[in-house]
Scaffold this motif. Structure first.
Motif, PDB file in Angstrom:
ATOM      1  N   SER A   1      -3.983  23.294 -17.424  1.00  0.00           N
ATOM      2  CA  SER A   1      -3.732  24.724 -17.204  1.00  0.00           C
ATOM      3  C   SER A   1      -4.912  25.498 -17.770  1.00  0.00           C
ATOM      4  CB  SER A   1      -2.469  25.174 -17.937  1.00  0.00           C
ATOM      5  OG  SER A   1      -1.336  24.566 -17.397  1.00  0.00           O
TER       6      SER A   1
ATOM      7  N   ILE B   1      -7.210  28.943 -18.660  1.00  0.00           N
ATOM      8  CA  ILE B   1      -7.446  30.378 -18.793  1.00  0.00           C
ATOM      9  C   ILE B   1      -8.953  30.569 -18.765  1.00  0.00           C
ATOM     10  CG2 ILE B   1      -7.295  32.417 -20.276  1.00  0.00           C
ATOM     11  CD1 ILE B   1      -4.737  31.424 -21.421  1.00  0.00           C
TER      12      ILE B   1
ATOM     13  N   VAL C   1       6.396  16.390 -27.269  1.00  0.00           N
ATOM     14  CA  VAL C   1       5.743  17.228 -26.251  1.00  0.00           C
ATOM     15  C   VAL C   1       6.211  16.808 -24.860  1.00  0.00           C
ATOM     16  CG1 VAL C   1       3.567  17.873 -25.169  1.00  0.00           C
ATOM     17  CG2 VAL C   1       3.722  17.780 -27.657  1.00  0.00           C
TER      18      VAL C   1
ATOM     19  N   LEU D   1       8.060  19.161 -22.271  1.00  0.00           N
ATOM     20  CA  LEU D   1       7.504  19.393 -20.927  1.00  0.00           C
ATOM     21  C   LEU D   1       8.535  19.053 -19.860  1.00  0.00           C
ATOM     22  CD1 LEU D   1       3.898  17.914 -21.305  1.00  0.00           C
ATOM     23  CD2 LEU D   1       4.453  20.300 -20.839  1.00  0.00           C
TER      24      LEU D   1
ATOM     25  N   PHE E   1      -6.466  21.646 -26.488  1.00  0.00           N
ATOM     26  CA  PHE E   1      -5.571  21.631 -27.647  1.00  0.00           C
ATOM     27  C   PHE E   1      -5.123  20.211 -27.926  1.00  0.00           C
ATOM     28  CE2 PHE E   1      -5.253  25.973 -28.872  1.00  0.00           C
ATOM     29  CZ  PHE E   1      -5.940  26.537 -27.817  1.00  0.00           C
ATOM     30  N   ASN E   2      -4.859  19.954 -29.163  1.00  0.00           N
ATOM     31  CA  ASN E   2      -4.539  18.603 -29.605  1.00  0.00           C
ATOM     32  C   ASN E   2      -3.080  18.264 -29.331  1.00  0.00           C
ATOM     33  OD1 ASN E   2      -5.251  16.163 -30.843  1.00  0.00           O
ATOM     34  ND2 ASN E   2      -4.302  16.805 -32.759  1.00  0.00           N
TER      35      ASN E   2
ATOM     36  N   GLU F   1       1.414  27.203 -22.829  1.00  0.00           N
ATOM     37  CA  GLU F   1       0.703  26.017 -22.343  1.00  0.00           C
ATOM     38  C   GLU F   1      -0.077  25.343 -23.458  1.00  0.00           C
ATOM     39  OE1 GLU F   1       0.653  24.946 -18.798  1.00  0.00           O
ATOM     40  OE2 GLU F   1       2.451  26.129 -19.129  1.00  0.00           O
ATOM     41  N   GLY F   2      -0.056  25.944 -24.649  1.00  0.00           N
ATOM     42  CA  GLY F   2      -0.834  25.421 -25.764  1.00  0.00           C
ATOM     43  C   GLY F   2       0.026  25.126 -26.978  1.00  0.00           C
ATOM     44  N   PRO F   3      -0.258  25.801 -28.105  1.00  0.00           N
ATOM     45  CA  PRO F   3       0.429  25.441 -29.360  1.00  0.00           C
ATOM     46  C   PRO F   3       1.947  25.588 -29.309  1.00  0.00           C
ATOM     47  CG  PRO F   3      -1.136  27.274 -29.695  1.00  0.00           C
ATOM     48  CD  PRO F   3      -1.320  26.801 -28.311  1.00  0.00           C
TER      49      PRO F   3
ATOM     50  N   LEU G   1      -1.910  15.698 -23.612  1.00  0.00           N
ATOM     51  CA  LEU G   1      -0.539  16.182 -23.443  1.00  0.00           C
ATOM     52  C   LEU G   1      -0.433  17.698 -23.329  1.00  0.00           C
ATOM     53  CD1 LEU G   1       1.626  14.053 -25.894  1.00  0.00           C
ATOM     54  CD2 LEU G   1       1.425  13.846 -23.424  1.00  0.00           C
ATOM     55  N   ILE G   2      -1.243  18.413 -24.097  1.00  0.00           N
ATOM     56  CA  ILE G   2      -1.156  19.879 -24.073  1.00  0.00           C
ATOM     57  C   ILE G   2      -1.996  20.390 -22.907  1.00  0.00           C
ATOM     58  CG2 ILE G   2      -1.534  21.995 -25.386  1.00  0.00           C
ATOM     59  CD1 ILE G   2       0.547  20.261 -26.724  1.00  0.00           C
ATOM     60  N   PRO G   3      -1.387  21.123 -21.972  1.00  0.00           N
ATOM     61  CA  PRO G   3      -2.105  21.473 -20.739  1.00  0.00           C
ATOM     62  C   PRO G   3      -3.282  22.448 -20.911  1.00  0.00           C
ATOM     63  CG  PRO G   3       0.290  21.689 -20.451  1.00  0.00           C
ATOM     64  CD  PRO G   3       0.040  21.505 -21.920  1.00  0.00           C
ATOM     65  N   LEU G   4      -3.218  23.338 -21.903  1.00  0.00           N
ATOM     66  CA  LEU G   4      -4.170  24.460 -21.943  1.00  0.00           C
ATOM     67  C   LEU G   4      -5.625  24.048 -22.158  1.00  0.00           C
ATOM     68  CD1 LEU G   4      -4.401  27.563 -21.888  1.00  0.00           C
ATOM     69  CD2 LEU G   4      -4.220  27.525 -24.377  1.00  0.00           C
TER      70      LEU G   4
ATOM     71  N   LEU H   1       4.026  24.500 -27.281  1.00  0.00           N
ATOM     72  CA  LEU H   1       4.683  23.242 -26.917  1.00  0.00           C
ATOM     73  C   LEU H   1       4.942  22.369 -28.138  1.00  0.00           C
ATOM     74  CD1 LEU H   1       2.706  22.373 -23.687  1.00  0.00           C
ATOM     75  CD2 LEU H   1       5.164  22.802 -23.852  1.00  0.00           C
ATOM     76  N   ARG H   2       4.066  22.436 -29.129  1.00  0.00           N
ATOM     77  CA  ARG H   2       4.242  21.627 -30.335  1.00  0.00           C
ATOM     78  C   ARG H   2       5.190  22.320 -31.298  1.00  0.00           C
ATOM     79  NH1 ARG H   2      -2.266  21.269 -31.088  1.00  0.00           N
ATOM     80  NH2 ARG H   2      -1.795  23.406 -31.701  1.00  0.00           N
TER      81      ARG H   2
ATOM     82  N   ALA I   1      -5.982  31.467 -27.719  1.00  0.00           N
ATOM     83  CA  ALA I   1      -4.908  30.766 -28.448  1.00  0.00           C
ATOM     84  C   ALA I   1      -5.277  30.498 -29.905  1.00  0.00           C
ATOM     85  CB  ALA I   1      -4.550  29.463 -27.741  1.00  0.00           C
TER      86      ALA I   1
ATOM     87  N   ARG J   1       5.146  13.159 -32.234  1.00  0.00           N
ATOM     88  CA  ARG J   1       4.665  14.395 -31.609  1.00  0.00           C
ATOM     89  C   ARG J   1       4.520  14.204 -30.095  1.00  0.00           C
ATOM     90  NH1 ARG J   1      -1.386  15.313 -32.259  1.00  0.00           N
ATOM     91  NH2 ARG J   1      -1.207  13.552 -30.837  1.00  0.00           N
TER      92      ARG J   1
ATOM     93  N   SER K   1      -1.403  31.321 -23.143  1.00  0.00           N
ATOM     94  CA  SER K   1      -2.133  30.570 -24.173  1.00  0.00           C
ATOM     95  C   SER K   1      -1.171  29.938 -25.182  1.00  0.00           C
ATOM     96  CB  SER K   1      -3.148  31.476 -24.883  1.00  0.00           C
ATOM     97  OG  SER K   1      -2.506  32.290 -25.849  1.00  0.00           O
ATOM     98  N   ILE K   2      -0.005  30.517 -25.346  1.00  0.00           N
ATOM     99  CA  ILE K   2       0.982  29.949 -26.267  1.00  0.00           C
ATOM    100  C   ILE K   2       1.865  28.915 -25.559  1.00  0.00           C
ATOM    101  CG2 ILE K   2       2.997  30.471 -27.716  1.00  0.00           C
ATOM    102  CD1 ILE K   2       0.345  31.334 -28.972  1.00  0.00           C
TER     103      ILE K   2
END
Lengths: 318, 318
Positions: A180, A182, B303, B307, A145-146, B224-226, A150-153, B228-229, A193, B299, B221-222
């Motif tokens: 992180s 999955i 993040v 975190l 993820f963008n 650890e992913g989107p 920074l984004i762990p997934l 966070l933003r 996601a 951004r 998925s949420i």
């Protein structure tokens, strides 16, 4: 599968150095890897070094691995040289199926045997991308993820011709590299996601197209609303708390009928006993023995911490 | 419209004291209001006081208004007494249309003339709820998010028979009471944020129903992913950054075709020129002169702050 055990990998190749590929480069550099990058665009190196320079202060705050340095980035003149001694390859080319199919075949031909090659694709199934490769067993999806630094997934999945060991190796490697993971046991377009955020995104586009909400309304409705909770508690557990002390079971029994309401353009599944129980049981597992009161306290502290961290605690309004 | 100007309101009535109504009580108490609550459940007062007690430490961290105290909560024995001298009424009864319709008519009959009455409904249009009321002009939707004492967003909308001044009064009042308000100029089932989270929720339920993802996968998925933003940057501006220096225009031109991909069960709207331009222009307005580099820096810091605030900065993994 791969000659190098995941925690011992030191040399990573990043193919494609745009927003996502460049983000991977920054991540791997910060985690102390030697990174070789390749991108056919004429200004790719300048852009990539700018991206890494811009990201570095953030990465310093996250904490660099020992020896991590932007100077451990090498720009390779050719794809073959980029992967010649790589212990892991991350492909982040533009999102075009034909292009990825050909590129993965090329990478497969140039990369040392057994080394895992992962694609950053946002949604193509590996089964469709691996058809031209001579040894497709080592090709996996590793969807970030963008920004990837920074984004762990990372979502990891194989295609029909991917070896199970390659999927396992990739999951272990990403974990060792601080992500992180999955691991998906099947191919699903958009993975997990992206399916969720794509549903939200499409509903938002419908609303803009119909004049029902502005772009600003949509962003505000998330950042001042559910987005504050989703930074640390997912939609399932969040909704379980909406059920009060009765939890997800009460929530589904109370709000279940609203699944039939036209609250989004997406039709709901039938909320039969099996689905209800799967959701309730999943939430119970996620709660892991924490009481409703404990979960509420955790959520409240989380929201306050996020509000404070994002500069939104300026004291009372009156 | 209402006899009291919004910033001068001191006495608020909360009708229904479950998870949402009780959350409103906690919010209004923390903002220094005198609150009168009514709920027909036999154990309502105990539950409500437990909720307020549990929320108070969080509210202290947020910063209490001068004179704010849980002791300023009065439990009214009847609905009529609850609203007899209220300057604002918040209704948070169970989500049943008939019940809300009757209750709003009763409240309208018992509340001093001109005082605005808001419903916490998660998605019923006020037009459908105000049909039994004698003076429907003062009935508005004021839709909060759980918990109302922490999540800033309130969506305000009127029905066909609501006076425009009542909608404006409610928006001003909620702002004065420390909330973030989106005022909608039309009725839309589910309003804005619930339509977005409902689309995500339904896609998640489909995935669970089909064994494509577990409840835990979805939450991870949420968070650890989107997610966070989304705590500080909405989905629109987030996606604009995915377009790199080319912004939303590049993003739509690059990922536009994936709107046709089966990445969610929700069909996408046609990405015609008008929609593309509306989204691009909206993102430009949201960027408000900030460059791509500035937005990326914001951004990234956001993040990292999230975190850190949520306890996920334990240093590098290797």
């Amino acid at each position: 599968m791969s000659p190098t055990p995941p925690p011992s990998v030191r040399r990573v190749a990043c193919i494609g150095a745009g927003v996502i590929g460049g983000g991977w480069v920054a991540h791997f550099l910060a985690r102390g890897y030697d990174v070789t990058a390749w991108d056919p665009a004429p200004d790719a190196e300048d852009k990539l070094r700018r991206l890494v320079t811009a990201a570095w202060p953030a990465l310093e705050q996250l904490g660099l691995a020992e020896g991590a340095s932007p100077s451990r980035l090498t720009m390779a003149p050719t794809l073959d040289e980029a992967v010649a001694d790589a212990e892991f390859v991350q492909e982040s080319a533009p999102e075009k199926l034909e292009l990825k199919r050909d590129l993965l075949a090329q990478l497969d031909a140039a990369t040392p045997p057994g080394v895992v090659i992962a694609s950053s694709t946002s949604g193509y199934p590996m089964t469709d991308m691996q058809t031209a490769a001579a040894t497709p067993g080592r090709l996996v999806v590793g969807h970030p993820f963008n920004p990837p630094y920074l984004i762990p997934l990372v979502e990891v999945a194989g295609g029909e011709r991917t070896d199970r060991t390659a999927v396992e190796w990739a999951a272990e490697f990403y974990e060792a590299a601080g992500k992180s993971v999955i691991t998906m046991d099947r191919e699903l377009p958009g993975f997990i996601a992206n399916r969720l955020q794509e549903a939200l995104w499409r509903e938002a586009l419908h609303m803009v197209a119909n004049g029902e909400a502005t772009v600003e309304d949509i962003d505000t409705s998330i950042t001042e609303g559910p987005g504050l909770r989703w930074a640390f508690m997912g939609p399932m557990l969040t909704f379980a708390l909406a059920g009060g002390e009765g939890g997800m079971a009460h929530m589904l029994d109370h709000f279940g009928p609203s699944l039939k309401s036209p609250w989004t353009r997406l039709e709901a599944p039938e909320l039969d006993r099996a689905l209800r129980d799967a959701v309730v049981d999943g939430c119970d597992r996620a709660a892991d023995g924490r009481t409703y009161a404990q979960l509420v306290a955790e959520r409240d502290q989380g929201v306050i911490d996020v509000l404070r961290a994002t500069g939104r605690l300026d004291g009372p309004a009156r």
